[in-house]
Design a protein around this motif. Structure first.
Motif, PDB file in Angstrom:
ATOM      1  N   ALA A 526       0.826  -1.214   0.000  1.00 55.30           N
ATOM      2  CA  ALA A 526       0.000   0.000   0.000  1.00 55.30           C
ATOM      3  C   ALA A 526       0.855   1.256   0.000  1.00 55.30           C
ATOM      4  CB  ALA A 526      -0.933  -0.020   1.222  1.00 55.30           C
ATOM      5  N   TYR A 527       1.957   1.215   0.740  1.00 53.96           N
ATOM      6  CA  TYR A 527       2.827   2.393   0.826  1.00 53.96           C
ATOM      7  C   TYR A 527       3.423   2.724  -0.535  1.00 53.96           C
ATOM      8  CZ  TYR A 527       6.939   5.197   1.914  1.00 53.96           C
ATOM      9  OH  TYR A 527       7.898   6.174   1.921  1.00 53.96           O
ATOM     10  N   PHE A 528       3.971   1.730  -1.214  1.00 53.60           N
ATOM     11  CA  PHE A 528       4.611   1.982  -2.503  1.00 53.60           C
ATOM     12  C   PHE A 528       3.602   2.461  -3.542  1.00 53.60           C
ATOM     13  CE2 PHE A 528       7.920  -1.182  -1.030  1.00 53.60           C
ATOM     14  CZ  PHE A 528       8.885  -0.215  -0.812  1.00 53.60           C
ATOM     15  N   LEU A 529       2.406   1.898  -3.544  1.00 50.26           N
ATOM     16  CA  LEU A 529       1.405   2.332  -4.501  1.00 50.26           C
ATOM     17  C   LEU A 529       0.964   3.773  -4.244  1.00 50.26           C
ATOM     18  CD1 LEU A 529      -0.829  -0.879  -4.772  1.00 50.26           C
ATOM     19  CD2 LEU A 529       0.761   0.030  -6.477  1.00 50.26           C
ATOM     20  N   GLU A 530       0.877   4.148  -2.981  1.00 58.86           N
ATOM     21  CA  GLU A 530       0.446   5.508  -2.634  1.00 58.86           C
ATOM     22  C   GLU A 530       1.533   6.543  -2.900  1.00 58.86           C
ATOM     23  OE1 GLU A 530      -0.713   5.286   1.415  1.00 58.86           O
ATOM     24  OE2 GLU A 530      -2.521   4.068   1.038  1.00 58.86           O
ATOM     25  N   GLN A 531       2.797   6.178  -2.643  1.00 59.10           N
ATOM     26  CA  GLN A 531       3.891   7.132  -2.721  1.00 59.10           C
ATOM     27  C   GLN A 531       4.591   7.123  -4.082  1.00 59.10           C
ATOM     28  OE1 GLN A 531       4.246   9.189  -0.198  1.00 59.10           O
ATOM     29  NE2 GLN A 531       2.713   8.082   1.010  1.00 59.10           N
ATOM     30  N   VAL A 544       9.555   2.650 -10.047  1.00 56.84           N
ATOM     31  CA  VAL A 544       9.888   3.613  -8.990  1.00 56.84           C
ATOM     32  C   VAL A 544      10.600   2.916  -7.838  1.00 56.84           C
ATOM     33  CG1 VAL A 544       8.920   5.201  -7.290  1.00 56.84           C
ATOM     34  CG2 VAL A 544       8.023   5.182  -9.621  1.00 56.84           C
ATOM     35  N   ILE A 545      10.148   1.728  -7.508  1.00 55.68           N
ATOM     36  CA  ILE A 545      10.814   0.965  -6.433  1.00 55.68           C
ATOM     37  C   ILE A 545      12.261   0.677  -6.814  1.00 55.68           C
ATOM     38  CG2 ILE A 545      10.868  -1.264  -5.245  1.00 55.68           C
ATOM     39  CD1 ILE A 545       7.800  -1.261  -5.384  1.00 55.68           C
ATOM     40  N   LEU A 546      12.488   0.282  -8.070  1.00 54.53           N
ATOM     41  CA  LEU A 546      13.835  -0.091  -8.504  1.00 54.53           C
ATOM     42  C   LEU A 546      14.796   1.093  -8.531  1.00 54.53           C
ATOM     43  CD1 LEU A 546      13.015  -2.578 -11.413  1.00 54.53           C
ATOM     44  CD2 LEU A 546      13.870  -3.135  -9.141  1.00 54.53           C
ATOM     45  N   VAL A 547      14.312   2.249  -9.019  1.00 58.77           N
ATOM     46  CA  VAL A 547      15.234   3.364  -9.238  1.00 58.77           C
ATOM     47  C   VAL A 547      15.190   4.417  -8.147  1.00 58.77           C
ATOM     48  CG1 VAL A 547      15.126   3.042 -11.729  1.00 58.77           C
ATOM     49  CG2 VAL A 547      13.555   4.644 -10.638  1.00 58.77           C
TER      50      VAL A 547
END
Length: 581
Positions: A526-531, A544-547
């Protein structure tokens, strides 16, 4: 815990743990090995390369008695366990008679003493195996008696070797006249070893006989007979050493041999004298100390009544018969020394065979594992990982919850075509010998997987797969002429890797399927999808998570790949110099 006092105070915990038998066996094996008990006895006579003072110290007081000390200290913990008594008693009795017989067959003085040490330690193991207050008291007295006479004998043996240049009984003679002080020392120490009145060894031997004779243990009579034979052999050894080395004349004609320096003769003489004095008055010299030592070995009140003379009783008659039998065995020495076992039955031979076998196994294993073939290394890693993963799945009962129905529902024709294409290309690899065709076939498999990603709405992953496959295909074609040729000449030889590949692929597929079934709405998701948009400025959360969110991790992966590529380039440019210097 590891506090010995706490452990010994809770024998009921050990008894109820279910591991008592395993603990007894492991501790017994360690103690038997440390104290050179059968069948681990062979190392001690072979360890006679140490200087004589060191041998005297090790054999009389330390190292080889460490195993004895261990069973003494742990006896309160296991004294109610029948396995403890039977195992130690049987091993000690067998070692006692075997060591005494081997001592009588030896000619080297230090090896003779080494085997008598093995036998004496066997007596101590046997008495702990017997159990009871009388047996423990007898064992403690014999520990001290053995320390006194064995230390004196080893030091005297060193003195003899130093003065004459040899330790062989067959080469010694007339030392009683040439080395009178040493002769007196050896005579007293051997008398104690044989159990002659009034030495401390006599007191210890009578206590051993008395404990065995008055014990109701069903094995006590067997132990008594074996102790009698061992004592007789000790007497025969003592007579052999004393007569042939000190009183017989004619073999050693060197007239320059004389008594050694004071520091060579005084220490063993002092020990022999102490053995005599403590034997004459054991009640007030050693009993006050030994009774407390015995009480720490067995659960009874400290009590030890020692005296030299107990009258003409059965125990004394046994002691006397032991001496007479030993003298008789001495006259049978030629027959006893010829009665040797075949070399293949000796512990030394068996040990050498075990070592040689271990080396052969190590060479074979090393040759199979460290063989220089990368595919075998990869196969080993894959099979090991797959087996561990399979074991974890079986233990976690993963297969009971699996069902193939959800996978087969709604399966489209084009999906079946992709699966068939991948399967055919994979099977085709086992029949191809051309490296170029193999490379192209790998490309077909890779592009098919990328196509599957596209069909399952993962265009970003599909694009990555397409790029990776294209780049890999180009690189392989460019360097294909530098790659080594195949060593598997037949397709049959390659089939042995098929089960490994199927096992690994199945494990990975099941793992992925199980992970899909276990998907949960975690806080991280949920955090990654929101941010993703607000902090990463990107709508693709994976990118976005990777870079961004795990940029350092990605940088580390890129660094590893860069270093690997540099290494590959260096290997490709390497040209071995085959010219001779």
């Amino acid at each position: 815990g590891y506090n010995l006092t706490e452990i010994l105070s809770q024998p009921e915990v050990v008894a109820s743990s279910g591991l008592q038998s395993a603990a007894i066996i492991l501790i017994a094996v360690g103690a038997l090995t440390k104290s050179a008990q059968f069948p681990f006895h062979f190392w001690l006579p072979n360890a006679m390369a140490a200087p004589t003072p060191v041998s005297a110290y090790l054999h009389s007081a330390t190292m080889v008695k460490a195993g004895v000390y261990l069973i003494f200290r742990l006896n309160p913990l296991f004294q109610e366990a029948p396995l403890w008594h039977h195992l130690l008693g049987a091993a000690g009795a067998l070692t006692m008679i075997w060591g005494a017989l081997k001592a009588f067959q030896e000619d080297d003085l230090k090896r003779i003493l080494a085997y008598t040490t093995i036998s004496a330690l066997g007596i101590l193991f046997m008495m702990i195996g017997l159990g009871g207050e009388a047996a423990v008291n007898a064992a403690m007295v014999y520990v001290l008696a053995h320390a006194m006479y064995k230390c004196a004998l080893f030091m005297a043996a060193g003195n003899i070797d130093h003065q004459t240049g040899t330790r062989r009984i067959s080469q010694l003679s007339d030392l009683g006249r040439k080395m009178p002080v040493t002769a007196t020392t050896v005579a007293l120490a051997l008398a104690s070893m044989a159990g002659v009145l009034p030495l401390l060894g006599f007191v210890g031997k009578e206590l051993l006989y008395d404990a065995l004779y008055h014990t109701a243990d069903p094995f006590a009579m067997v132990y008594l007979v074996l102790l009698f034979l061992a004592g007789a052999l000790f007497t025969a050894v003592s007579v052999d050493i004393l007569y042939n080395a000190f009183f017989k004349t004619g073999k050693l004609q060197d007239h320059t041999i004389r008594e050694g320096h004071l520091m060579l003769i005084f220490p063993p003489l002092l020990l022999a004298a102490i053995s005599l004095l403590t034997g004459i008055a054991p009640g007030w010299t050693i009993a006050p100390l030994l009774k407390w030592s015995a009480a720490s070995i067995h659960d009874f009140a400290p009590s030890m009544k020692l005296k030299l003379w107990h009258g003409f009783n059965l125990v004394f008659l046994l002691s006397l018969a032991t001496l007479l039998t030993g003298v008789g065995l001495y006259f049978l020495r030629n027959w006893l020394r010829r009665a040797r076992k075949p070399s293949w039955a000796s512990a030394d031979f068996l040990y050498d065979q075990v070592i040689a076998g271990s080396e052969s196994v190590a060479q074979y294993t090393t040759g199979e594992i460290q063989n220089g073939y990368l595919r075998k290394y990869i196969a080993t890693v894959i099979v090991t990982f797959s087996i561990l993963l399979l074991a974890a799945m079986v233990h976690g009962q993963v297969f009971q919850s699996l069902s193939a129905a959800p996978l087969l529902e709604g399966l489209q024709i084009y999906e079946l075509v992709i699966l068939a294409l991948i399967a055919l290309a994979t099977g085709f690899l086992f029949r191809v010998r051309s490296k170029l065709i193999v490379t192209a076939t790998f490309g077909i498999i890779g592009y098919s997987i990328a196509l599957a990603y596209t069909l399952f709405s993962a265009p970003d992953v599909a694009i990555t797969q397409f790029l990776a496959e294209t780049l890999t295909l180009i690189l392989l074609i460019l360097i294909i002429h530098r790659l080594p040729s195949y060593t598997l000449e037949t397709s049959i030889a390659r089939l042995k890797y098929l089960p490994m590949a199927i096992l690994f692929g199945a494990m990975m597929a099941i793992t992925a399927y199980v992970m899909l079934l276990q998907e949960k709405n975690t806080g991280s998701k949920a955090y990654f999808l929101e941010q993703s948009i607000s902090k990463g400025k990107g709508q693709n959360a994976v990118n976005v998570i990777l870079v961004d969110f795990r940029a350092l991790d990605t940088l580390g992966e890129i660094t590893v790949l860069t270093v690997t590529m540099i290494g590959i380039i260096a290997l490709l440019k390497f040209k071995p110099n085959n010219k001779k210097a």
